[in-house]
Write a protein that holds these residues in place. Structure first.
Motif, PDB file in Angstrom:
ATOM      1  N   LEU A  53     -13.648 -17.708 -33.145  1.00  0.00           N
ATOM      2  CA  LEU A  53     -12.510 -16.801 -32.971  1.00  0.00           C
ATOM      3  C   LEU A  53     -12.893 -15.647 -32.054  1.00  0.00           C
ATOM      4  O   LEU A  53     -12.040 -15.032 -31.432  1.00  0.00           O
ATOM      5  CB  LEU A  53     -12.039 -16.268 -34.326  1.00  0.00           C
ATOM      6  N   LEU A  54     -14.186 -15.357 -31.997  1.00  0.00           N
ATOM      7  CA  LEU A  54     -14.678 -14.318 -31.092  1.00  0.00           C
ATOM      8  C   LEU A  54     -15.669 -14.950 -30.130  1.00  0.00           C
ATOM      9  O   LEU A  54     -16.294 -15.958 -30.439  1.00  0.00           O
ATOM     10  CB  LEU A  54     -15.390 -13.216 -31.884  1.00  0.00           C
ATOM     11  N   LEU A  75     -14.394 -28.184 -33.830  1.00  0.00           N
ATOM     12  CA  LEU A  75     -13.499 -27.487 -34.756  1.00  0.00           C
ATOM     13  C   LEU A  75     -13.379 -28.262 -36.069  1.00  0.00           C
ATOM     14  O   LEU A  75     -13.294 -27.685 -37.142  1.00  0.00           O
ATOM     15  CB  LEU A  75     -12.120 -27.306 -34.114  1.00  0.00           C
ATOM     16  N   PRO A  86      -5.356 -15.673 -44.741  1.00  0.00           N
ATOM     17  CA  PRO A  86      -4.017 -15.783 -44.168  1.00  0.00           C
ATOM     18  C   PRO A  86      -3.466 -17.208 -44.288  1.00  0.00           C
ATOM     19  O   PRO A  86      -4.195 -18.183 -44.144  1.00  0.00           O
ATOM     20  CB  PRO A  86      -4.231 -15.420 -42.696  1.00  0.00           C
ATOM     21  N   THR A  87      -2.182 -17.283 -44.582  1.00  0.00           N
ATOM     22  CA  THR A  87      -1.471 -18.562 -44.579  1.00  0.00           C
ATOM     23  C   THR A  87      -0.159 -18.317 -43.839  1.00  0.00           C
ATOM     24  O   THR A  87       0.124 -17.193 -43.434  1.00  0.00           O
ATOM     25  CB  THR A  87      -1.174 -19.045 -46.002  1.00  0.00           C
ATOM     26  N   LYS A 146     -10.302 -30.784 -44.777  1.00  0.00           N
ATOM     27  CA  LYS A 146     -10.572 -31.284 -43.422  1.00  0.00           C
ATOM     28  C   LYS A 146     -11.952 -31.896 -43.353  1.00  0.00           C
ATOM     29  O   LYS A 146     -12.359 -32.411 -42.326  1.00  0.00           O
ATOM     30  CB  LYS A 146     -10.350 -30.192 -42.382  1.00  0.00           C
TER      31      LYS A 146
ATOM     32  N   ASP C  95       2.069 -14.970 -35.147  1.00  0.00           N
ATOM     33  CA  ASP C  95       0.825 -15.513 -35.705  1.00  0.00           C
ATOM     34  C   ASP C  95      -0.340 -14.564 -35.467  1.00  0.00           C
ATOM     35  O   ASP C  95      -1.223 -14.420 -36.313  1.00  0.00           O
ATOM     36  CB  ASP C  95       0.506 -16.876 -35.077  1.00  0.00           C
ATOM     37  N   GLY C  99      -2.127 -12.527 -38.590  1.00  0.00           N
ATOM     38  CA  GLY C  99      -3.497 -12.974 -38.843  1.00  0.00           C
ATOM     39  C   GLY C  99      -3.592 -14.463 -39.093  1.00  0.00           C
ATOM     40  O   GLY C  99      -4.690 -15.001 -39.242  1.00  0.00           O
ATOM     41  N   SER C 100      -2.450 -15.151 -39.162  1.00  0.00           N
ATOM     42  CA  SER C 100      -2.503 -16.590 -39.452  1.00  0.00           C
ATOM     43  C   SER C 100      -3.133 -17.368 -38.298  1.00  0.00           C
ATOM     44  O   SER C 100      -3.509 -18.527 -38.472  1.00  0.00           O
ATOM     45  CB  SER C 100      -1.104 -17.131 -39.764  1.00  0.00           C
ATOM     46  N   TYR C 101      -3.262 -16.726 -37.134  1.00  0.00           N
ATOM     47  CA  TYR C 101      -3.948 -17.406 -36.031  1.00  0.00           C
ATOM     48  C   TYR C 101      -5.384 -17.765 -36.418  1.00  0.00           C
ATOM     49  O   TYR C 101      -5.925 -18.759 -35.957  1.00  0.00           O
ATOM     50  CB  TYR C 101      -3.945 -16.535 -34.770  1.00  0.00           C
ATOM     51  N   ARG C 102      -5.969 -16.960 -37.324  1.00  0.00           N
ATOM     52  CA  ARG C 102      -7.346 -17.244 -37.722  1.00  0.00           C
ATOM     53  C   ARG C 102      -7.428 -18.532 -38.534  1.00  0.00           C
ATOM     54  O   ARG C 102      -8.444 -19.204 -38.545  1.00  0.00           O
ATOM     55  CB  ARG C 102      -7.910 -16.072 -38.534  1.00  0.00           C
ATOM     56  N   TRP C 105      -6.227 -21.483 -35.613  1.00  0.00           N
ATOM     57  CA  TRP C 105      -7.195 -21.782 -34.552  1.00  0.00           C
ATOM     58  C   TRP C 105      -8.487 -22.378 -35.089  1.00  0.00           C
ATOM     59  O   TRP C 105      -9.375 -22.728 -34.318  1.00  0.00           O
ATOM     60  CB  TRP C 105      -7.505 -20.522 -33.741  1.00  0.00           C
ATOM     61  N   THR C 106      -8.615 -22.443 -36.414  1.00  0.00           N
ATOM     62  CA  THR C 106      -9.812 -23.077 -36.958  1.00  0.00           C
ATOM     63  C   THR C 106      -9.473 -24.430 -37.581  1.00  0.00           C
ATOM     64  O   THR C 106     -10.277 -25.011 -38.281  1.00  0.00           O
ATOM     65  CB  THR C 106     -10.506 -22.153 -37.978  1.00  0.00           C
ATOM     66  N   ARG C 111      -7.140 -23.685 -29.385  1.00  0.00           N
ATOM     67  CA  ARG C 111      -6.053 -22.723 -29.282  1.00  0.00           C
ATOM     68  C   ARG C 111      -5.209 -22.990 -28.031  1.00  0.00           C
ATOM     69  O   ARG C 111      -4.020 -22.678 -28.011  1.00  0.00           O
ATOM     70  CB  ARG C 111      -6.581 -21.298 -29.302  1.00  0.00           C
ATOM     71  N   ARG C 331      -7.377 -17.885 -24.180  1.00  0.00           N
ATOM     72  CA  ARG C 331      -8.792 -18.201 -24.343  1.00  0.00           C
ATOM     73  C   ARG C 331      -9.647 -16.946 -24.393  1.00  0.00           C
ATOM     74  O   ARG C 331     -10.805 -16.991 -24.772  1.00  0.00           O
ATOM     75  CB  ARG C 331      -9.259 -19.102 -23.196  1.00  0.00           C
ATOM     76  N   ILE C 333      -8.657 -14.134 -26.012  1.00  0.00           N
ATOM     77  CA  ILE C 333      -8.340 -13.283 -27.160  1.00  0.00           C
ATOM     78  C   ILE C 333      -9.551 -13.219 -28.056  1.00  0.00           C
ATOM     79  O   ILE C 333     -10.091 -14.230 -28.453  1.00  0.00           O
ATOM     80  CB  ILE C 333      -7.104 -13.815 -27.913  1.00  0.00           C
ATOM     81  N   ASN C 334      -9.975 -12.006 -28.323  1.00  0.00           N
ATOM     82  CA  ASN C 334     -11.234 -11.805 -29.018  1.00  0.00           C
ATOM     83  C   ASN C 334     -11.012 -11.089 -30.330  1.00  0.00           C
ATOM     84  O   ASN C 334     -10.282 -10.149 -30.387  1.00  0.00           O
ATOM     85  CB  ASN C 334     -12.159 -10.962 -28.144  1.00  0.00           C
TER      86      ASN C 334
END
Lengths: 300, 130, 334
Positions: A53-54, A75, A86-87, A146, C95, C99-102, C105-106, C111, C331, C333-334
């Protein structure tokens, strides 16, 4: 064997603020790793770097031998439960499972369905209406079903009440036993980590202060109490983590793989909590690494 | 079937707590030869403890000759602690009661008695292991 | 990812389908009647002569037709803005904000894929919605447009009409949507993205017809000297008047209509007493003595479709650029 997480001189800055500096770390697979440290020590940053994510400012990080989130295959190998779990609040529990099935090629629908049943979650309930504990369980179910090789949890139980916390850890441990998955989780709750972790990483002052299996760490750290002695004259194979002196007494927390033979010292074993507190204190008191052992200065 | 529990602030390593509980159950006759221990997964999920810790405890018990794993079926009790020692329990208990009476007579309160006992016990076991 | 996009977006789709269906029914019923009315009023024969007064008068006797004509016009300006604000801006921002992007994206998708699927599916829905609505409105308004609108001077190529006819609304919708999405990606706040999208898109809607569209092709200029007896005088204001020598070209978009002197410089005619007091001969002599010409600059009617293609093409290209920007940005976004 490839490491679960391996970093080399990893640096992450947000503008001028350094969240992680010169972090070098190697965590083997097959463990439940506890990542502890004070707030703002860089725990979340490290975990979010590990799941992609970072992106690092400098240095490098490999997860299971690959760059984090480099492609869908990578992934799929790493599950993540973010802080505050978060959901998608408008989607139902069943929708979340369906999403998991659509987005993950290795999705284990049986496992997911069974977990939801065991947790007694209503499949038709919207995620936004779940309690914190239920939401955390749903997020864990998504991450588990998963079928990852590594699961990364960022303070998953921080906001939960004790009962929900216990339930979460129970199902996490059941999954670990069943799926042989490696786990890296950050937490403030040392008592929880003491139960579930067999590997400990202490992060403080944006650096790794301590890293190793819990068995090794507990076996090589000793709490010594004895009559007052002048500091700086400790045996060369001692690494003094913490020292306290009163007029009559000296108390030391030392790291040493050799047994303590001097009869003047009363030797006590240390608990994980002792270790965590001592090494977190190191970060705060500006000690810097010296030699190959992280954290404190080596006594001369 | 034995039910495990963990005390978080006892200062005793979690795996040792599990070992002690099995030994205690054997000693008190709650577990018998041929009984099955709960599976690693069951213990891990019931107690919320790392499965490796359970494995380590079972291996420790195995090395003490008290249990042995049967592949694909589980871990079973093969040794015993109760038979020999249970007989001795009553005699030892009477000795201890006599000692406690002496201690009270000497003016020790409950706390001092406990501290004396624990101290003696610790230094004894340390001398043994050193 | 398509399933998830559909699942998150389906209520908006139902709203769009319902709105389009209701409008289609209303416009279909009234549109058939309107076309009958046109046939009965000498349409389409009146067009070439520019003499559809009968038809327009008939249209105006029923208040419903002008209302629907104006509604259709307005709707196709409002719709792309709504798409940008309510479909584009929150698409990615929500999203990111929640925070649901976290979590998303996993999952086992990159992404970039998350972005691409969302943009393509919802973007397609935006363009289809705008296209359908434009189709309905363009068909319904065709007879009135051909007659020059309710004021008899604004054809479909005119400033306001052009953007709500043909394929242009599709381009506007695509631009509004991708703009909203890109801004949402930058702000990471749904509400802020909605406000900024509204302001920027409004600016685009204003700037395009005024500064961009007139330059798609060099306009045509027609200059007629005021020399003979066949010209009209029009008092345009206090002490001001115009000399008019020619008919406006039918269906054209008139950019300017001015009086010029023999050097081609624009001049403003002063209304003399003779002209104000309606003394035709004296006024005529006065104007003839000035040696002026009427100069009309315009885009001719047959440029409607080329212009539609240019404008839509440009907007679609800019939309593609915004999609490219978004996928570059996501790509980082940090």
């Amino acid at each position: 064997m490839t490491a679960a997480i391996e970093t080399a001189a990893l640096v992450k800055r947000y503008g001028k603020k350094t969240a992680l500096s010169d972090c070098t770390l190697s965590i083997p697979t097959g463990h439940v790793v506890g990542l502890v440290g004070p707030n703002g020590a860089g725990k979340t940053t490290l975990l979010q770097l590990a799941v992609g994510l970072l992106q690092p400012t400098a240095g490098q990080i490999d997860v299971l031998g690959h760059k984090p989130a480099e492609d869908p295959a990578q992934l799929a190998r790493v599950g993540f439960v973010a802080q505050d779990t978060p959901t998608l609040s408008t989607l139902s529990v069943a929708d979340h499972l369906r999403m998991g099935a659509k987005l993950n090629p290795g999705w284990d629908a049986y496992l997911a369905g069974q977990r939801i049943e065991e947790l007694e979650l209503d499949p038709d309930q919207r995620a936004g209406q779940l309690s914190g504990g239920q939401r955390a369980q749903l997020a864990l179910t998504l991450a588990m079903a998963k079928r990852p090789e590594l699961i990364v949890l960022d303070e998953p139980v921080a906001s939960l009440d004790p009962l929900a916390r216990r339930k979460f850890l129970q199902s996490l441990m059941a999954s670990v036993a069943e799926q042989q998955v490696s786990v890296v989780m950050s937490s403030h709750l040392v008592a929880d980590l003491e139960r579930v972790c067999d590997y400990l990483v202490v992060l403080a002052d944006s650096q790794v202060q301590l890293s190793g299996t819990v068995d090794d760490l507990l076996a090589t750290h000793h709490l010594l109490t004895g009559p007052r002695r002048e500091p700086t004259r400790w045996p060369s194979d001692w690494l003094v983590i913490e020292e306290r002196h009163t007029e009559r007494q000296t108390t030391l927390l030392i790291r040493s793989s050799a047994p303590i033979l001097d009869p003047a010292w009363a030797v006590e074993t240390v608990s994980m909590e002792d270790l965590v507190l001592a090494y977190m204190g190191l970060g705060a008191s500006q000690h810097r690494r010296d030699g190959d052992l992280p954290g404190p200065r080596r006594a001369s | 079937m034995i039910e495990f529990r963990l005390q978080t602030h006892s200062g005793v390593a979690p795996y040792l707590q599990l070992v002690h509980q099995v030994r205690q159950a054997l000693r008190l006759g709650l577990l018998h030869e041929g009984d099955q221990l709960p599976t690693v997964k069951d213990v891990a999920s019931a107690v919320a403890v790392n499965p490796n810790t359970v494995l380590k405890a079972y291996r420790e018990l195995e090395s003490q000759g008290l249990v042995s794993p049967r592949p694909g079926r589980g871990t079973f009790v093969t040794g015993t602690l109760s038979d020999a020692s249970l007989v001795e329990h009553n005699r030892l208990r009477r000795d201890l009661e006599r000692w406690l009476a002496k201690a009270r007579l000497a003016g020790l309160d409950e706390e001092s008695i406990e501290a004396l006992f624990v101290n003696t016990f610790r230094s004894g076991s340390q001398a043994e292991s050193a | 990812m398509s399933w998830l996009t559909w699942r998150q977006f389906r209520s908006q789709v139902w709203v769009a389908v319902t709105v389009v269906a209701v409008l289609a029914v209303v416009f279909a019923i009234t549109g058939v009647q309107l076309h009958h009315l046109a046939d009965a009023s000498g349409y389409p024969g009146c067009i070439s002569a520019g003499l559809c007064h009968n038809f327009i008068s008939a249209v105006k006797t029923n208040g419903l037709y002008p209302f629907l004509y104006n509604t259709g016009l307005m709707m196709l300006y409002v719709l792309p803005a709504l798409i940008g604000i309510f479909w584009g801006a929150p698409l990615l921002a929500r999203d990111l904000e929640a925070g649901s992007y976290r979590m998303l994206w996993t999952q086992s998708i990159t992404r970039s894929r998350w972005l691409t699927v969302k943009l393509l599916l919802v973007g397609a829905a935006s363009m289809i919605t705008a296209g359908l609505l434009s189709l309905i409105v363009t068909w319904w308004s065709a007879p009135i447009d051909a007659a020059g609108g309710l004021q008899m001077g604004a054809f479909r190529l005119d400033t306001l009409q052009f953007g709500s006819r043909g394929i242009a609304p599709v381009g506007y919708a695509a631009l509004a949507f991708t703009l909203g999405a890109a801004i949402g990606l930058l702000t990471r706040r749904a509400l802020a993205a909605m406000a900024i999208t509204f302001a920027l898109f409004l600016a685009i809607q204003i700037i395009t017809p005024i500064w961009i569209r007139p330059h798609f092709q060099a306009p045509v200029t027609a200059t007629t000297a005021i020399a003979g007896p066949n010209f009209n005088i029009e008092i345009t204001g206090d002490q001001q008047m115009r000399a008019l020598a020619q008919q406006s070209p039918v269906g054209a978009w008139i950019l300017s209509d001015e009086d010029v002197d023999s050097t081609g410089k624009v001049i403003y005619l002063r209304a003399t007493d003779a002209c104000l007091q309606r003394s035709p001969e004296a006024c005529q002599d006065y104007v003839l003595g000035l040696h002026v010409s009427e100069k009309i600059t315009y885009q001719p009617a047959d440029r409607f479709w080329p212009f539609q293609t240019y404008e839509t093409g440009i907007f679609l290209l800019v939309s593609l650029g915004l999609i490219g920007f978004s996928s570059w940005r996501v790509r980082r976004i940090n």
